[in-house]
Design an enzyme around this catalytic site. Structure first.
Site, mmCIF file in Angstrom:
data_model
loop_
_atom_site.group_PDB
_atom_site.id
_atom_site.type_symbol
_atom_site.label_atom_id
_atom_site.label_comp_id
_atom_site.label_asym_id
_atom_site.label_seq_id
_atom_site.Cartn_x
_atom_site.Cartn_y
_atom_site.Cartn_z
ATOM 1 N N VAL A 90 -16.981 14.924 -24.458
ATOM 2 C CA VAL A 90 -18.025 13.403 -24.983
ATOM 3 C C VAL A 90 -18.405 14.003 -26.289
ATOM 4 C CG1 VAL A 90 -19.994 12.280 -24.327
ATOM 5 C CG2 VAL A 90 -18.965 13.430 -22.539
ATOM 6 N N HIS A 91 -18.303 12.982 -27.288
ATOM 7 C CA HIS A 91 -18.936 13.230 -28.550
ATOM 8 C C HIS A 91 -19.103 11.826 -29.371
ATOM 9 C CE1 HIS A 91 -14.689 12.953 -30.001
ATOM 10 N NE2 HIS A 91 -15.286 12.834 -31.192
#
Ligand code: UD1
Ligand code: UDP
Length: 363
Positions: free
Chosen positions: A204-205
Site C-alpha cells: 500500500v503506498h
C-alpha cells in the site's frame, strides 16, 4: 560519435523499468543517467542499482521529499542545469512520477526531444498526482512508447497520433528476465518462514490511501480481521502515516500481519509468485500479479491496467473494509491470462530500435 541520451529517473519503479532499457540502449547510444533523488532510502533506491546491475547515475541531484510544488520545482531547476551542460540529443523518462514530469518539462523547454516510456496510460482520475504527470508528459513528448493497445487508443482520443508506438511493456521484459534469476537466488521465503501459497502479499503506498486516515484505517482493519498470514513490505510513506494515525501498535499486536521493510525486486518477484493472493494499490504490482497468474485485489476505485480486470484476474475494491475481506476470502479469477497483451518481452529492444531508426534520421 554515438548520440547522447539522458535517462531521468528518481523512484523505485523507474529503476526497475530502466534496467532492461539501459541494457539495450548502451549497445548503441551514449547514455547518461540523471537521478533526481526522489527515492533515497537504501531499500527504495540503492538496492535496485546493486542487485539489478543498473549503471550508476552520472548525476545524483539529491532532491528528496517535499510537497508536489517543492519537489517538482526543485527537480526542474536542477535537471535544467544538467541538460544545459550535457546537451543530450534526447531525454528518456519513465512512468508517471514527479521525476517524470520534471524531466520532460525541463527538456522540452530547452528544445530537447523527449521520449516517454509507458505513455498513454489513464485512470481518468485527475485527483491522482500520477494522472496529471502522465497526461502532461505525454503532451510534450516526441516519442510515446505505449505498453498496451488501450494506451495507444487513449493517446489517439486525446489527439496524439504522431510519434506513438506500441512497444509492449518494459515491466514485462523485466519480469521475464529476472524471474528465473529470482527463483535461484532469492532466500526470502526461508528468511521469513513462508510456505508457497500459504500467505497473502500486500503493498500500500498510493497517496489516496495513505493520506486519508479513514481509508488507511479501513484497509488495516480489513487486514486484521482476516484469518490468514499477510506479508506486508511497507513503503516509507505508509509507515509514516501508520505512525501518525496510531495504527502501528494495532498492527504489531495483530499476529497475522508480518510487517517487513521494502524488499529488493528479486525477493519481491518470489514473494509475488508464491502468494495465494496479492492485495495492492501499486500499478506495477497489479501487472506482476497478472503475469504470474496470482489473483489480485486492488485497493483503488480505478486502474490504468484495465486488461487485468477485464480478463478476470484483478478486482477493484477501493478502501472498503467489507469488500476487501470478501475479496480475500472469495475472489477467484474467472478466465485465462493473456500476457501477450503486454508484449512479447522485447519492448526494450523495440524502443531502442525505434530510436535508432527515427532519432538518428531526424537529428
Ligand atoms: C512516488 C510516486 C508514485 C509512485 C511511487 C513509487 C509521485 C507523485 N508519486 O510516490 O506515483 O507510485 O513513488 O513507489 O511522484 N520517503 C522516504 N524515503 C524514501 C522515499 C520516500 O522516507 O526513500 C517518504 C517521505 O516521507 C516522503 C514520502 O515517503 O515524503 C513520499 O515519497 P514521494 O517520493 O513524495 O512519493 P511516493 O509516495 O514514494
Ligand atoms: N517492489 C519491490 N519491492 C517492494 C515493493 C515493490 O521491488 O517492497 C517493486 C514491484 O515488484 C514493482 C515495483 O516495485 O516492480 C512497483 O513499484 P511501486 O509499487 O513502488 O510503484 P507503482 O508501480 O505503483 O508506481
Amino acid at each position: 560519435m554515438p548520440m547522447k541520451i539522458a535517462t531521468i529517473v528518481g523512484a523505485r519503479p523507474q529503476f526497475i523499468k530502466m534496467a532492461s532499457v539501459s541494457r539495450e540502449l548502451r549497445k548503441h547510444f551514449n547514455e547518461i543517467v540523471i537521478h533526481t533523488g526522489q527515492h533515497y532510502d537504501y531499500e527504495m533506491n540503492k538496492i535496485f542499482f546493486e542487485r539489478l546491475n543498473i549503471p550508476e547515475p552520472d548525476y545524483y541531484l539529491g532532491i528528496g521529499s517535499g510537497s508536489h510544488g517543492y519537489q517538482t520545482g526543485e527537480m526542474l531547476k536542477r535537471i535544467e542545469e544538467v541538460l544545459i551542460e550535457e546537451r543530450p540529443d534526447l531525454v528518456l523518462v519513465y512512468g508517471d512520477t514527479n521525476s517524470t514530469l520534471a524531466g520532460a518539462l525541463a527538456a522540452v523547454k530547452l528544445h530537447i526531444k523527449v521520449a516517454h516510456v509507458e505513455a498513454g496510460l489513464r485512470s481518468f482520475d485527475k485527483r491522482m498526482p500520477e494522472e496529471i504527470n502522465r497526461v502532461l508528459t505525454d503532451h510534450v513528448s516526441d516519442y510515446l512508447f505505449a505498453p498496451t493497445e488501450t494506451a495507444v487508443k487513449n493517446l489517439h482520443k486525446e489527439g496524439i497520433k504522431d510519434g506513438v508506438y506500441l512497444t509492449g511493456d518494459v515491466m514485462y521484459d523485466a519480469l521475464l528476465y529476472n524471474i528465473k534469476i529470482a527463483r535461484k537466488k532469492s532466500r526470502i521465503l526461508n528468511e521469513l518462514g513462508l510456505r508457497p501459497k500459504e500467505y497473502l502479499l500486500a503493498t500500500v503506498h498510493r497517496a489516496e490511501n495513505t493520506d486519508s486516515k479513514e481509508r488507511l484505517t479501513n484497509i488495516i482493519n480489513a487486514f486484521i480481521e482476516i484469518n490468514e498470514l499477510i506479508v506486508f513490505p511497507v513503503h516509507p510513506r505508509t509507515r509514516k502515516y501508520m505512525e501518525a494515525y496510531g495504527l502501528i501498535e494495532k498492527i504489531e499486536k495483530s499476529p497475522n500481519i508480518l510487517l517487513v521493510p521494502p524488499v529488493g525486486y528479486l525477493d519481491m518477484l518470489v514473494l509475488e509468485e508464491n502468494a495465494r493472493k496479492i492485495i495492492t494499490d501499486s500499478g506495477g504490482v497489479q501487472k506482476e500479479a497478472y503475469f504470474l497468474k496470482v489473483p489480485c485485489i486492488t485497493l483503488r476505485e480505478k486502474t490504468e491496467w484495465v486488461e487485468t480486470v477485464k480478463d478476470g484476474w484483478n478486482v477493484l475494491v477501493g478502501a472498503n473494509r467489507e469488500k476487501i475481506v470478501k475479496a480475500i476470502e472469495e475472489f477467484e479469477p474467472s478466465g485465462e491470462t493473456y500476457n501477450h497483451r503486454f508484449g512479447d518481452g522485447n519492448a526494450s529492444k523495440r524502443i531502442v530500435e525505434i530510436l535508432l531508426e527515427r532519432l538518428v534520421g531526424e537529428i
